[in-house]
Design an enzyme around this catalytic site. Structure first.
Site, PDB file in Angstrom:
ATOM      1  N   ARG A 110       0.803  -1.230   0.000  1.00  0.00           N
ATOM      2  CA  ARG A 110       0.000   0.000   0.000  1.00  0.00           C
ATOM      3  C   ARG A 110       0.836   1.280   0.000  1.00  0.00           C
ATOM      4  NH1 ARG A 110      -3.519  -2.951   3.734  1.00  0.00           N
ATOM      5  NH2 ARG A 110      -5.358  -3.654   2.590  1.00  0.00           N
ATOM      6  N   GLU A 174       9.284  16.561 -26.169  1.00  0.00           N
ATOM      7  CA  GLU A 174       8.586  16.931 -24.938  1.00  0.00           C
ATOM      8  C   GLU A 174       8.985  18.335 -24.478  1.00  0.00           C
ATOM      9  OE1 GLU A 174       6.157  15.474 -23.517  1.00  0.00           O
ATOM     10  OE2 GLU A 174       6.208  13.418 -24.272  1.00  0.00           O
ATOM     11  N   LYS A 216       6.510  22.294 -15.933  1.00  0.00           N
ATOM     12  CA  LYS A 216       5.666  21.163 -15.565  1.00  0.00           C
ATOM     13  C   LYS A 216       5.353  21.165 -14.072  1.00  0.00           C
ATOM     14  CE  LYS A 216       4.764  16.275 -16.000  1.00  0.00           C
ATOM     15  NZ  LYS A 216       5.113  14.982 -16.619  1.00  0.00           N
ATOM     16  N   ARG A 230      -3.796  20.656 -15.532  1.00  0.00           N
ATOM     17  CA  ARG A 230      -2.732  19.715 -15.883  1.00  0.00           C
ATOM     18  C   ARG A 230      -2.989  19.035 -17.219  1.00  0.00           C
ATOM     19  NH1 ARG A 230       0.395  15.269 -12.026  1.00  0.00           N
ATOM     20  NH2 ARG A 230       1.655  14.375 -13.702  1.00  0.00           N
ATOM     21  N   ASN A 234      -1.114  17.257 -21.982  1.00  0.00           N
ATOM     22  CA  ASN A 234      -1.405  16.220 -22.979  1.00  0.00           C
ATOM     23  C   ASN A 234      -1.315  16.760 -24.401  1.00  0.00           C
ATOM     24  OD1 ASN A 234      -1.975  14.075 -21.130  1.00  0.00           O
ATOM     25  ND2 ASN A 234      -3.957  15.018 -20.703  1.00  0.00           N
ATOM     26  N   HIS A 252       8.262   7.264 -28.917  1.00  0.00           N
ATOM     27  CA  HIS A 252       7.280   8.159 -28.304  1.00  0.00           C
ATOM     28  C   HIS A 252       7.486   9.610 -28.750  1.00  0.00           C
ATOM     29  CE1 HIS A 252       4.503   9.772 -25.357  1.00  0.00           C
ATOM     30  NE2 HIS A 252       5.461  10.553 -24.886  1.00  0.00           N
TER      31      HIS A 252
END
Length: 343
Positions: A110, A174, A216, A230, A234, A252
């Site tokens: 957890r 990016e 970011k 946020r 994308n 990518h």
């Protein structure tokens, strides 16, 4: 968010991003106690002295290992090693390693604490920052994931010297995305600085990494769990992920570059983005070295976009650049989006 000479405290000070040499930073940020490193075979081969300083788990490389199967293997290894909730996980590698490490850390018993040494440009400017940790399911990217913040991320640009040019370019896609989203000055700096030689210039790369991380981190500070602003991060990714699904030709960053170009052209057709800014985006991506031509039919890409995890009731939240340094989010039915791309 607080920015200093070489670091940014982000996400309510839960996570600190450092840009500097691992040798100077790591001992000062690791907690006392047991550390288990997770790295891929390439990092283990290139930096054995770093990886083997700690108990370690070595995984394969490439997008295919970013899976629940790999996660289960790491759970088994951790259990066999007697790792408990006091164990700190240290992910050393690019975006695939940090995604897997973050996912494992968020879910093992957890949740255990973790941190990253980010070794790829794509990881340093994007993948390792912000606490989104995911793995792929049936070739759909990041279909299963968590939000969990690393205690720290160390981005050492010296690691970039071992990367092939294609991987450096992938990371730069990016950087361009981040600049379009929130830093017009960074966009101009890349226009003026980009060359094959710049990737080996420590000062240039540190500025690129630090400025990208700042944009970011600022956005994530305002919207950690991607409920609002946020989503601008994308930009180009809905199309880019669909391209990756349709074709093995692109990595990518290459797919994202095409996605950025396509969405810039869409934004111009919608009257949102000026022709000059659209041309600047295409020109910079081409100067970096990207081929912006589609390698698969747009009809195939649109078909894959129907499975995008950000879709709701056949409506996509589309991120449109309105000028370099600023974007807006619009909701658009897939049927409406399709008519702009299929002519």
């Amino acid at each position: 968010m607080m920015k200093c000479m070489n670091h940014i405290e982000s996400i309510d000070s839960k996570s600190t991003l450092y840009v500097g040499r691992v040798a100077d930073l790591l001992d000062g940020v690791l907690p006392k106690g047991r550390v288990i490193a997770i790295a891929d075979v390439n990092i283990d081969r290139l930096y054995p002295d770093l990886v083997h300083r700690y108990e370690h788990i070595v995984i394969g490389s490439g997008e295919a290992i970013k899976s629940l199967h790999t996660v289960e293997m790491i759970y088994d290894r951790l259990r066999a090693m007697g790792a408990d909730r006091s164990t700190f996980l240290l992910g050393i590698g690019g975006g695939i390693v940090t995604d897997i490490t973050g996912f494992v850390a968020a879910t093992y018993m957890r949740g255990v604490e973790f941190g990253f040494i980010s070794t790829s440009l794509l990881g340093q400017v994007d993948a390792s920052i912000g606490g989104k940790n995911g793995v792929n399911v049936a070739d759909y990217k990041n279909m299963v994931g968590t939000f969990a913040q690393p205690r720290f991320v160390i981005s050492d640009v010296d690691f970039l010297r071992t990367l092939p040019l294609r991987e450096l370019r992938a990371g730069m896609a990016e950087v361009v995305k981040v600049a379009i989203v929130g830093d017009a000055e960074l966009f101009t700096f890349i226009e003026e600085s980009i060359s094959e030689e710049c990737y080996h210039d420590t000062d240039i790369m540190r500025r690129i990494v630090l400025d990208s991380a700042r944009v970011k981190a600022d956005i994530v500070d305002r919207d950690e769990c991607e409920k609002g602003v946020r989503r601008v991060l994308n930009l180009g990714h809905t199309i880019g992920h669909a391209i990756e699904k349709c074709s093995r030709k692109h990595n990518h960053g290459e797919a994202v570059a095409i996605g950025l170009s396509q969405i810039a052209h869409l934004s111009h057709r919608l009257g949102v983005l000026s022709a000059d800014d659209m041309k600047r985006i295409d020109s910079l991506l081409q100067k970096i070295g990207f081929d912006l031509e589609l390698s698969v039919p747009m009809s195939n890409i649109l078909k894959e976009m129907r499975y995008d995890k950000k879709k709701s009731n056949n409506v996509l939240r589309v991120v449109l650049p309105e000028r370099i340094g600023s974007c807006r989010i619009v909701e658009m039915p897939l049927s409406e989006l399709e008519k702009y791309f299929i002519v």
